[in-house]
Design a protein around this motif. Structure first.
Motif, mmCIF file in Angstrom:
data_model
loop_
_atom_site.group_PDB
_atom_site.id
_atom_site.type_symbol
_atom_site.label_atom_id
_atom_site.label_comp_id
_atom_site.label_asym_id
_atom_site.label_seq_id
_atom_site.Cartn_x
_atom_site.Cartn_y
_atom_site.Cartn_z
ATOM 1 N N ASN A 54 -22.830 -22.454 -6.872
ATOM 2 C CA ASN A 54 -21.649 -22.786 -7.571
ATOM 3 C C ASN A 54 -21.141 -21.774 -8.276
ATOM 4 O O ASN A 54 -21.823 -20.782 -8.841
ATOM 5 C CB ASN A 54 -21.844 -24.187 -8.119
ATOM 6 C CG ASN A 54 -22.680 -24.022 -9.358
ATOM 7 O OD1 ASN A 54 -22.406 -23.399 -10.100
ATOM 8 N ND2 ASN A 54 -23.952 -24.885 -9.323
ATOM 9 N N LEU A 55 -19.876 -21.779 -8.475
ATOM 10 C CA LEU A 55 -19.095 -20.750 -9.034
ATOM 11 C C LEU A 55 -18.127 -21.470 -9.925
ATOM 12 O O LEU A 55 -17.663 -22.430 -9.939
ATOM 13 C CB LEU A 55 -18.302 -19.915 -8.186
ATOM 14 C CG LEU A 55 -17.353 -18.732 -8.728
ATOM 15 C CD1 LEU A 55 -18.177 -17.830 -9.167
ATOM 16 C CD2 LEU A 55 -16.537 -18.361 -7.755
ATOM 17 N N ASP A 56 -18.287 -20.723 -11.322
ATOM 18 C CA ASP A 56 -17.888 -21.451 -12.616
ATOM 19 C C ASP A 56 -16.770 -20.316 -13.065
ATOM 20 O O ASP A 56 -17.157 -19.446 -13.343
ATOM 21 C CB ASP A 56 -18.793 -21.881 -13.431
ATOM 22 C CG ASP A 56 -18.163 -22.477 -14.704
ATOM 23 O OD1 ASP A 56 -17.053 -22.284 -14.950
ATOM 24 O OD2 ASP A 56 -19.095 -22.944 -15.622
ATOM 25 N N GLN A 57 -15.617 -20.795 -13.189
ATOM 26 C CA GLN A 57 -14.572 -19.804 -13.652
ATOM 27 C C GLN A 57 -13.871 -20.441 -14.903
ATOM 28 O O GLN A 57 -13.451 -21.547 -14.644
ATOM 29 C CB GLN A 57 -13.339 -19.485 -12.820
ATOM 30 C CG GLN A 57 -13.884 -18.763 -11.608
ATOM 31 C CD GLN A 57 -12.744 -18.069 -10.539
ATOM 32 O OE1 GLN A 57 -12.201 -17.358 -10.935
ATOM 33 N NE2 GLN A 57 -12.770 -19.036 -9.616
ATOM 34 N N PHE A 65 -10.095 -14.281 -23.220
ATOM 35 C CA PHE A 65 -11.001 -13.660 -22.113
ATOM 36 C C PHE A 65 -11.163 -14.681 -21.094
ATOM 37 O O PHE A 65 -10.951 -15.936 -21.255
ATOM 38 C CB PHE A 65 -12.266 -13.006 -22.542
ATOM 39 C CG PHE A 65 -13.172 -13.989 -23.051
ATOM 40 C CD1 PHE A 65 -14.346 -14.569 -22.228
ATOM 41 C CD2 PHE A 65 -13.342 -14.567 -24.455
ATOM 42 C CE1 PHE A 65 -15.232 -15.405 -22.584
ATOM 43 C CE2 PHE A 65 -14.358 -15.483 -24.790
ATOM 44 C CZ PHE A 65 -15.398 -15.913 -23.933
ATOM 45 N N THR A 66 -11.637 -14.322 -19.799
ATOM 46 C CA THR A 66 -12.092 -15.152 -18.652
ATOM 47 C C THR A 66 -13.464 -14.844 -18.646
ATOM 48 O O THR A 66 -13.950 -13.726 -18.473
ATOM 49 C CB THR A 66 -11.216 -14.698 -17.557
ATOM 50 O OG1 THR A 66 -9.823 -15.285 -17.822
ATOM 51 C CG2 THR A 66 -11.727 -15.776 -16.425
ATOM 52 N N GLY A 67 -14.479 -16.013 -18.105
ATOM 53 C CA GLY A 67 -15.697 -15.513 -17.807
ATOM 54 C C GLY A 67 -15.844 -16.454 -16.447
ATOM 55 O O GLY A 67 -15.079 -17.190 -15.790
ATOM 56 N N MET A 68 -17.140 -15.682 -15.801
ATOM 57 C CA MET A 68 -17.534 -16.344 -14.552
ATOM 58 C C MET A 68 -19.081 -16.491 -14.440
ATOM 59 O O MET A 68 -19.654 -15.655 -15.005
ATOM 60 C CB MET A 68 -17.011 -15.437 -13.476
ATOM 61 C CG MET A 68 -17.378 -15.871 -12.068
ATOM 62 S SD MET A 68 -17.345 -14.457 -10.926
ATOM 63 C CE MET A 68 -18.822 -13.325 -11.220
ATOM 64 N N THR A 69 -19.466 -17.723 -13.957
ATOM 65 C CA THR A 69 -21.027 -17.806 -13.861
ATOM 66 C C THR A 69 -21.267 -18.115 -12.493
ATOM 67 O O THR A 69 -20.567 -18.975 -11.795
ATOM 68 C CB THR A 69 -21.413 -19.395 -14.645
ATOM 69 O OG1 THR A 69 -21.053 -19.143 -16.099
ATOM 70 C CG2 THR A 69 -22.812 -19.512 -14.452
#
Length: 154
Positions: A54-57, A65-69
């Motif tokens: 899965n992708l978490d934005q 800021f923006t993060g991504m997991t």
């Protein structure tokens, strides 16, 4: 439930309350709180219909800021690898790796904090109001300092 489904509780849109220690591994007890917004979706659908990750934005307007997991499941080992990147560092941090047992996910990894090697631990609890906790250790896991907690709400 198979391992592929471990993070299904997290799929969707969330408002995230962040509680973060202002300074890590220096004995600080001063916490800051800020809000983020997260969109999480399944990725990498296999022919059998399972999703490999899965992708978490996450957007954090209060911090700019923006993060991504990216979370990837390995069916051969039964382990998840969790990777983080953000627009403050523009780098992919080393993964934490682990699994869920009895509704709780425990993940470990190695990183560097303030120029010092550290062990990192993530704890995940699912349900209607998921919770994530990050802790770091300078002594190979003998002692842990919790430095970040995220509480997810719809």
């Amino acid at each position: 439930m198979s391992g592929f489904d471990d993070f299904d509780f997290l799929i969707g849109d969330w408002t995230v309350t962040n509680e973060r220690l202002r300074a890590r591994l220096v004995g600080s007890t001063e916490w800051e709180t800020f809000t983020a917004f997260s969109h999480i979706e399944k990725v990498m659908q296999a022919p059998d219909g399972t999703f490999g990750g899965n992708l978490d934005q996450m957007t954090v307007p209060e911090r700019g800021f923006t993060g991504m997991t990216l979370r990837l499941y390995n069916p051969e080992t039964g382990l998840w690898s969790i990777y983080w990147s953000d627009t403050k560092s523009y780098r992919l941090f080393p993964p934490t790796i682990g699994r869920f047992e009895d509704g709780r996910g425990i993940f470990y990894g190695d990183d560097v904090e303030g120029g010092v090697p550290v062990r990192v631990r993530f704890l995940w609890t699912g349900g209607e109001e998921p919770r994530w906790e990050q802790a770091m250790s300078r002594d190979s896991g003998e002692t842990w300092e919790v430095n970040w907690v995220m509480r997810f709400g719809r």
